[in-house]
Design a protein around this motif. Sequence first.
Motif, PDB file in Angstrom:
ATOM      1  N   TRP A 104       0.847  -1.206   0.000  1.00 61.03           N
ATOM      2  CA  TRP A 104       0.000   0.000   0.000  1.00 61.03           C
ATOM      3  C   TRP A 104       0.879   1.251   0.000  1.00 61.03           C
ATOM      4  CZ3 TRP A 104      -2.649  -3.887  -0.695  1.00 61.03           C
ATOM      5  CH2 TRP A 104      -4.012  -4.011  -0.530  1.00 61.03           C
ATOM      6  N   TYR A 105       2.035   1.149  -0.670  1.00 59.77           N
ATOM      7  CA  TYR A 105       3.015   2.243  -0.692  1.00 59.77           C
ATOM      8  C   TYR A 105       3.778   2.209  -2.002  1.00 59.77           C
ATOM      9  CZ  TYR A 105       7.563   4.490   0.076  1.00 59.77           C
ATOM     10  OH  TYR A 105       8.694   5.264  -0.051  1.00 59.77           O
ATOM     11  N   VAL A 106       4.099   3.391  -2.528  1.00 64.11           N
ATOM     12  CA  VAL A 106       4.957   3.465  -3.693  1.00 64.11           C
ATOM     13  C   VAL A 106       5.619   4.839  -3.732  1.00 64.11           C
ATOM     14  CG1 VAL A 106       3.191   4.358  -5.282  1.00 64.11           C
ATOM     15  CG2 VAL A 106       5.079   3.001  -6.184  1.00 64.11           C
ATOM     16  N   ALA A 107       6.839   4.863  -4.241  1.00 63.54           N
ATOM     17  CA  ALA A 107       7.562   6.114  -4.475  1.00 63.54           C
ATOM     18  C   ALA A 107       7.912   6.169  -5.951  1.00 63.54           C
ATOM     19  CB  ALA A 107       8.834   6.177  -3.632  1.00 63.54           C
ATOM     20  N   GLY A 108       7.934   7.369  -6.509  1.00 68.63           N
ATOM     21  CA  GLY A 108       8.251   7.499  -7.922  1.00 68.63           C
ATOM     22  C   GLY A 108       8.708   8.896  -8.268  1.00 68.63           C
ATOM     23  N   LYS A 109       9.046   9.098  -9.535  1.00 65.40           N
ATOM     24  CA  LYS A 109       9.505  10.414  -9.978  1.00 65.40           C
ATOM     25  C   LYS A 109       9.038  10.674 -11.401  1.00 65.40           C
ATOM     26  CE  LYS A 109      14.081   8.703 -11.365  1.00 65.40           C
ATOM     27  NZ  LYS A 109      15.555   8.864 -11.180  1.00 65.40           N
ATOM     28  N   LEU A 110       9.061  11.958 -11.761  1.00 66.46           N
ATOM     29  CA  LEU A 110       8.606  12.374 -13.080  1.00 66.46           C
ATOM     30  C   LEU A 110       9.372  13.617 -13.482  1.00 66.46           C
ATOM     31  CD1 LEU A 110       6.394  12.061 -15.362  1.00 66.46           C
ATOM     32  CD2 LEU A 110       5.036  13.690 -14.036  1.00 66.46           C
ATOM     33  N   GLU A 111       9.821  13.655 -14.725  1.00 73.20           N
ATOM     34  CA  GLU A 111      10.506  14.843 -15.205  1.00 73.20           C
ATOM     35  C   GLU A 111       9.503  15.988 -15.320  1.00 73.20           C
ATOM     36  OE1 GLU A 111      13.775  15.133 -15.579  1.00 73.20           O
ATOM     37  OE2 GLU A 111      13.866  13.080 -14.839  1.00 73.20           O
ATOM     38  N   SER A 112       9.849  17.105 -14.700  1.00 80.20           N
ATOM     39  CA  SER A 112       8.984  18.279 -14.731  1.00 80.20           C
ATOM     40  C   SER A 112       9.521  19.269 -15.760  1.00 80.20           C
ATOM     41  CB  SER A 112       8.915  18.905 -13.337  1.00 80.20           C
ATOM     42  OG  SER A 112       8.010  19.982 -13.316  1.00 80.20           O
ATOM     43  N   ASP A 113       9.222  20.535 -15.607  1.00 78.40           N
ATOM     44  CA  ASP A 113       9.682  21.546 -16.558  1.00 78.40           C
ATOM     45  C   ASP A 113      11.203  21.648 -16.555  1.00 78.40           C
ATOM     46  OD1 ASP A 113       7.033  22.099 -17.081  1.00 78.40           O
ATOM     47  OD2 ASP A 113       6.912  23.609 -15.510  1.00 78.40           O
ATOM     48  N   GLY A 114      11.791  21.765 -17.736  1.00 72.58           N
ATOM     49  CA  GLY A 114      13.230  21.947 -17.833  1.00 72.58           C
ATOM     50  C   GLY A 114      13.977  20.745 -17.294  1.00 72.58           C
ATOM     51  N   SER A 115      14.927  21.017 -16.406  1.00 68.77           N
ATOM     52  CA  SER A 115      15.766  19.954 -15.852  1.00 68.77           C
ATOM     53  C   SER A 115      15.284  19.485 -14.483  1.00 68.77           C
ATOM     54  CB  SER A 115      17.215  20.457 -15.730  1.00 68.77           C
ATOM     55  OG  SER A 115      17.278  21.586 -14.876  1.00 68.77           O
ATOM     56  N   LYS A 116      14.132  19.935 -14.036  1.00 67.77           N
ATOM     57  CA  LYS A 116      13.633  19.582 -12.715  1.00 67.77           C
ATOM     58  C   LYS A 116      12.999  18.194 -12.719  1.00 67.77           C
ATOM     59  CE  LYS A 116      12.549  24.403 -11.527  1.00 67.77           C
ATOM     60  NZ  LYS A 116      11.455  25.369 -11.245  1.00 67.77           N
ATOM     61  N   THR A 117      13.226  17.472 -11.630  1.00 67.27           N
ATOM     62  CA  THR A 117      12.606  16.170 -11.437  1.00 67.27           C
ATOM     63  C   THR A 117      11.673  16.248 -10.238  1.00 67.27           C
ATOM     64  OG1 THR A 117      14.533  15.011 -12.325  1.00 67.27           O
ATOM     65  CG2 THR A 117      12.989  13.723 -11.000  1.00 67.27           C
ATOM     66  N   LEU A 118      10.475  15.739 -10.416  1.00 65.01           N
ATOM     67  CA  LEU A 118       9.466  15.751  -9.368  1.00 65.01           C
ATOM     68  C   LEU A 118       9.438  14.381  -8.701  1.00 65.01           C
ATOM     69  CD1 LEU A 118       7.223  17.686  -8.316  1.00 65.01           C
ATOM     70  CD2 LEU A 118       5.695  16.633 -10.008  1.00 65.01           C
ATOM     71  N   TYR A 119       9.558  14.359  -7.374  1.00 64.58           N
ATOM     72  CA  TYR A 119       9.554  13.114  -6.615  1.00 64.58           C
ATOM     73  C   TYR A 119       8.280  13.036  -5.778  1.00 64.58           C
ATOM     74  CZ  TYR A 119      14.552  13.146  -7.731  1.00 64.58           C
ATOM     75  OH  TYR A 119      15.759  13.175  -8.375  1.00 64.58           O
ATOM     76  N   GLY A 120       7.729  11.838  -5.639  1.00 62.43           N
ATOM     77  CA  GLY A 120       6.501  11.717  -4.873  1.00 62.43           C
ATOM     78  C   GLY A 120       6.331  10.359  -4.225  1.00 62.43           C
ATOM     79  N   ILE A 121       5.435  10.298  -3.251  1.00 63.04           N
ATOM     80  CA  ILE A 121       5.040   9.037  -2.628  1.00 63.04           C
ATOM     81  C   ILE A 121       3.531   9.033  -2.410  1.00 63.04           C
ATOM     82  CG2 ILE A 121       7.227   8.651  -1.418  1.00 63.04           C
ATOM     83  CD1 ILE A 121       5.806   9.476   1.176  1.00 63.04           C
ATOM     84  N   GLY A 122       2.992   7.844  -2.343  1.00 54.94           N
ATOM     85  CA  GLY A 122       1.609   7.640  -1.939  1.00 54.94           C
ATOM     86  C   GLY A 122       1.569   6.434  -1.024  1.00 54.94           C
ATOM     87  N   GLN A 123       0.820   6.526   0.075  1.00 52.95           N
ATOM     88  CA  GLN A 123       0.776   5.416   1.025  1.00 52.95           C
ATOM     89  C   GLN A 123      -0.558   5.382   1.740  1.00 52.95           C
ATOM     90  OE1 GLN A 123       3.729   5.419   4.187  1.00 52.95           O
ATOM     91  NE2 GLN A 123       3.514   3.208   4.461  1.00 52.95           N
ATOM     92  N   CYS A 124      -1.028   4.163   1.994  1.00 52.48           N
ATOM     93  CA  CYS A 124      -2.246   3.952   2.770  1.00 52.48           C
ATOM     94  C   CYS A 124      -1.946   3.066   3.972  1.00 52.48           C
ATOM     95  CB  CYS A 124      -3.317   3.257   1.936  1.00 52.48           C
ATOM     96  SG  CYS A 124      -3.947   4.208   0.548  1.00 52.48           S
ATOM     97  N   SER A 125      -2.778   3.213   4.983  1.00 50.66           N
ATOM     98  CA  SER A 125      -2.748   2.264   6.086  1.00 50.66           C
ATOM     99  C   SER A 125      -3.256   0.926   5.567  1.00 50.66           C
ATOM    100  CB  SER A 125      -3.636   2.766   7.227  1.00 50.66           C
ATOM    101  OG  SER A 125      -3.659   1.822   8.273  1.00 50.66           O
TER     102      SER A 125
END
Length: 240
Positions: free
Chosen positions: A172-193
């Motif tokens: 019930w958890y995952v982390a990931g990333k996505l290329e944003s504008d220009g050279s920026k990388t966006l990092y994120g997580i989602g998690q549930c109990s």
Amino acid sequence: MLSSKSVLLSLLLFSLSLHVAICTNPLYHYCFGPKNFTANSPYRINLNNLLKTLPTKVSSTGFARGSSGQGQSRVYGIALCRGDVSKTNCVTCVNDAIKKLRQQCPKQKGAIIWYDNCMFKYSDADFFGKIDNKNKFYMYNVKGVDNPTSFNKKVKELLSSLASIASANQKWYVAGKLESDGSKTLYGIGQCSRDLSNANCKKCLDSAISELPSRCSGKRGARVVGGSCNVRYELYSFVN
């Protein structure tokens, strides 16, 4: 005690030292429930037993749930650690959370506390499997991005993808990333109990994501943290 179950907090991370400090201190807590317990009550005895035994039940994947007692004196509890946290660090965080809740909520029948690495919650009501929409808070970086409209779309794209994955895997958890504008990388997580069903996990995460535009539009980092799920994004890597 705050009258609202939702509080808006602003956060600006200037350095690694500040990030470390946040990891070792609670982010927020609530004491809740219409009734208190007395020192020698059956509920207090059951609560003490739960707080003692639940940390020993933390699994290698960072989750434990349990209850103690019967009838109106029964107490329910959950311990949940972020998916990338080791079991050793998870148990340490849970024990710190219990110690802090004993200090902050000494008589309340319900309480919840969050750290960067873990969450701990107990209540006299059986909340297992139910989405907690009452206990929630928000944090965001006070700095904004240059193109908030485009950035918000990238945030939604990343977190929505993570919500679908998190609600379908065993942790019930995952982390990931996505290329944003220009050279920026966006990092994120989602998690549930992990007491939630797949459907309720997805519902909880989607609801949290939907709150970001009105709460944290165009911010360089933000999180929605609740009693059943949480989402977070940053422009730097923050998981192990």
